[in-house]
Design a protein around this motif. Sequence first.
Motif, PDB file in Angstrom:
ATOM      1  N   MET A 249       0.751  -1.350   0.013  1.00 58.69           N
ATOM      2  CA  MET A 249      -0.064  -0.029   0.106  1.00 58.69           C
ATOM      3  C   MET A 249       0.804   1.198  -0.066  1.00 58.69           C
ATOM      4  N   ASN A 250       0.508   2.453  -0.686  1.00 51.30           N
ATOM      5  CA  ASN A 250       1.167   3.438  -0.757  1.00 51.30           C
ATOM      6  C   ASN A 250       0.742   4.474   0.090  1.00 51.30           C
ATOM      7  N   TYR A 251       1.616   5.023   0.719  1.00 54.22           N
ATOM      8  CA  TYR A 251       1.330   6.342   1.789  1.00 54.22           C
ATOM      9  C   TYR A 251       2.028   7.523   1.127  1.00 54.22           C
ATOM     10  N   THR A 252       1.565   8.712   1.458  1.00 48.48           N
ATOM     11  CA  THR A 252       2.173  10.020   1.207  1.00 48.48           C
ATOM     12  C   THR A 252       2.438  10.427   2.599  1.00 48.48           C
ATOM     13  N   VAL A 253       3.963  11.043   2.602  1.00 49.42           N
ATOM     14  CA  VAL A 253       4.486  11.619   3.648  1.00 49.42           C
ATOM     15  C   VAL A 253       4.909  13.046   3.256  1.00 49.42           C
ATOM     16  N   ASN A 254       4.413  13.763   4.035  1.00 48.68           N
ATOM     17  CA  ASN A 254       4.865  15.288   3.699  1.00 48.68           C
ATOM     18  C   ASN A 254       6.156  15.635   4.532  1.00 48.68           C
ATOM     19  N   MET A 255       7.179  15.871   3.998  1.00 46.76           N
ATOM     20  CA  MET A 255       8.466  16.388   4.601  1.00 46.76           C
ATOM     21  C   MET A 255       8.323  17.740   4.898  1.00 46.76           C
ATOM     22  N   PRO A 256       9.255  17.951   5.808  1.00 48.02           N
ATOM     23  CA  PRO A 256       9.535  19.477   6.529  1.00 48.02           C
ATOM     24  C   PRO A 256       9.780  20.355   5.518  1.00 48.02           C
ATOM     25  N   ASP A 257      10.171  20.131   4.336  1.00 50.96           N
ATOM     26  CA  ASP A 257      10.658  21.271   3.530  1.00 50.96           C
ATOM     27  C   ASP A 257       9.387  21.547   2.505  1.00 50.96           C
ATOM     28  N   GLY A 258       8.411  20.781   2.795  1.00 53.46           N
ATOM     29  CA  GLY A 258       7.125  21.217   1.949  1.00 53.46           C
ATOM     30  C   GLY A 258       6.843  20.396   0.876  1.00 53.46           C
ATOM     31  N   THR A 259       7.950  19.471   0.642  1.00 56.86           N
ATOM     32  CA  THR A 259       7.900  18.313  -0.465  1.00 56.86           C
ATOM     33  C   THR A 259       7.029  17.076   0.090  1.00 56.86           C
ATOM     34  N   TYR A 260       6.703  16.427  -0.771  1.00 58.00           N
ATOM     35  CA  TYR A 260       6.182  14.773  -0.301  1.00 58.00           C
ATOM     36  C   TYR A 260       6.862  13.975  -1.046  1.00 58.00           C
ATOM     37  N   ALA A 261       6.668  12.613  -0.327  1.00 54.97           N
ATOM     38  CA  ALA A 261       7.096  11.508  -0.753  1.00 54.97           C
ATOM     39  C   ALA A 261       6.276  10.530  -0.709  1.00 54.97           C
ATOM     40  N   VAL A 262       6.292   9.675  -1.562  1.00 55.51           N
ATOM     41  CA  VAL A 262       5.328   8.318  -1.691  1.00 55.51           C
ATOM     42  C   VAL A 262       6.229   7.064  -1.172  1.00 55.51           C
ATOM     43  N   VAL A 263       5.543   6.496  -0.004  1.00 59.08           N
ATOM     44  CA  VAL A 263       6.317   5.361   0.684  1.00 59.08           C
ATOM     45  C   VAL A 263       5.396   4.245   0.479  1.00 59.08           C
ATOM     46  N   MET A 264       6.124   3.098  -0.009  1.00 57.75           N
ATOM     47  CA  MET A 264       5.242   1.937  -0.026  1.00 57.75           C
ATOM     48  C   MET A 264       5.333   1.225   1.310  1.00 57.75           C
ATOM     49  N   MET A 265       4.413   0.629   2.080  1.00 58.21           N
ATOM     50  CA  MET A 265       4.646  -0.217   3.334  1.00 58.21           C
ATOM     51  C   MET A 265       3.515  -1.271   3.112  1.00 58.21           C
ATOM     52  N   ASP A 266       3.934  -2.419   3.714  1.00 58.80           N
ATOM     53  CA  ASP A 266       3.106  -3.356   3.756  1.00 58.80           C
ATOM     54  C   ASP A 266       3.230  -4.179   4.879  1.00 58.80           C
ATOM     55  N   THR A 267       2.135  -4.207   5.658  1.00 63.47           N
ATOM     56  CA  THR A 267       2.001  -4.862   7.168  1.00 63.47           C
ATOM     57  C   THR A 267       1.191  -5.963   7.082  1.00 63.47           C
ATOM     58  N   LYS A 268       1.774  -7.162   7.910  1.00 63.73           N
ATOM     59  CA  LYS A 268       1.222  -8.228   7.977  1.00 63.73           C
ATOM     60  C   LYS A 268       0.932  -8.317   9.320  1.00 63.73           C
ATOM     61  N   ASP A 269      -0.491  -8.570   9.757  1.00 63.46           N
ATOM     62  CA  ASP A 269      -0.808  -8.810  11.215  1.00 63.46           C
ATOM     63  C   ASP A 269      -1.397 -10.331  11.420  1.00 63.46           C
ATOM     64  N   GLN A 270      -1.016 -10.912  12.517  1.00 65.68           N
ATOM     65  CA  GLN A 270      -1.395 -12.213  12.908  1.00 65.68           C
ATOM     66  C   GLN A 270      -1.976 -12.393  14.335  1.00 65.68           C
ATOM     67  N   ILE A 271      -2.970 -12.708  14.562  1.00 63.05           N
ATOM     68  CA  ILE A 271      -3.485 -12.885  16.069  1.00 63.05           C
ATOM     69  C   ILE A 271      -4.006 -14.398  15.994  1.00 63.05           C
TER      70      ILE A 271
END
Length: 130
Positions: free
Chosen positions: A1-23
């Motif tokens: 899943m892609n997430y948009t992160v706002n950087m301190p200098d006003g730019t943004y970056a797209v970060v891909m993260m994948d989380t696997k949860d198990q209960i």
Amino acid sequence: MNYTVNMPDGTYAVVMMDTKDQITFIGPSFIYSNFNSETKHKLYYDLALGMISYKSTTGNVVIEGSNLGLAASIAYQYAINPNIFVGPQLGYTAGTLKKMKLNGNTIELSEGQYEGLGRVSLSLAGTFRF
């Protein structure tokens, strides 16, 4: 899943993260049913106490924990014939983590920060008796 992160200098970056949860829940169960009764209306319930565990992996970050847990369900089933029953089932699983491991390091959670592991389910149950 892609997430948009706002950087301190006003730019943004797209970060891909994948989380696997198990209960996981493991424990002995007490079960009651009236399946041997002459009625077409069947009822059963079960109650279990055991260990509930949690594991979440995001990239190279692993969070794990376990504690005492509870699992319970109740179901009504109608006997279509002497060997086949169907009906709704309501289930509940719960536990609370008071400490967890983050990449192998134990973290004690203070009251108000406990991690709740709860689930309510509604399903269609089927029983086949041979």
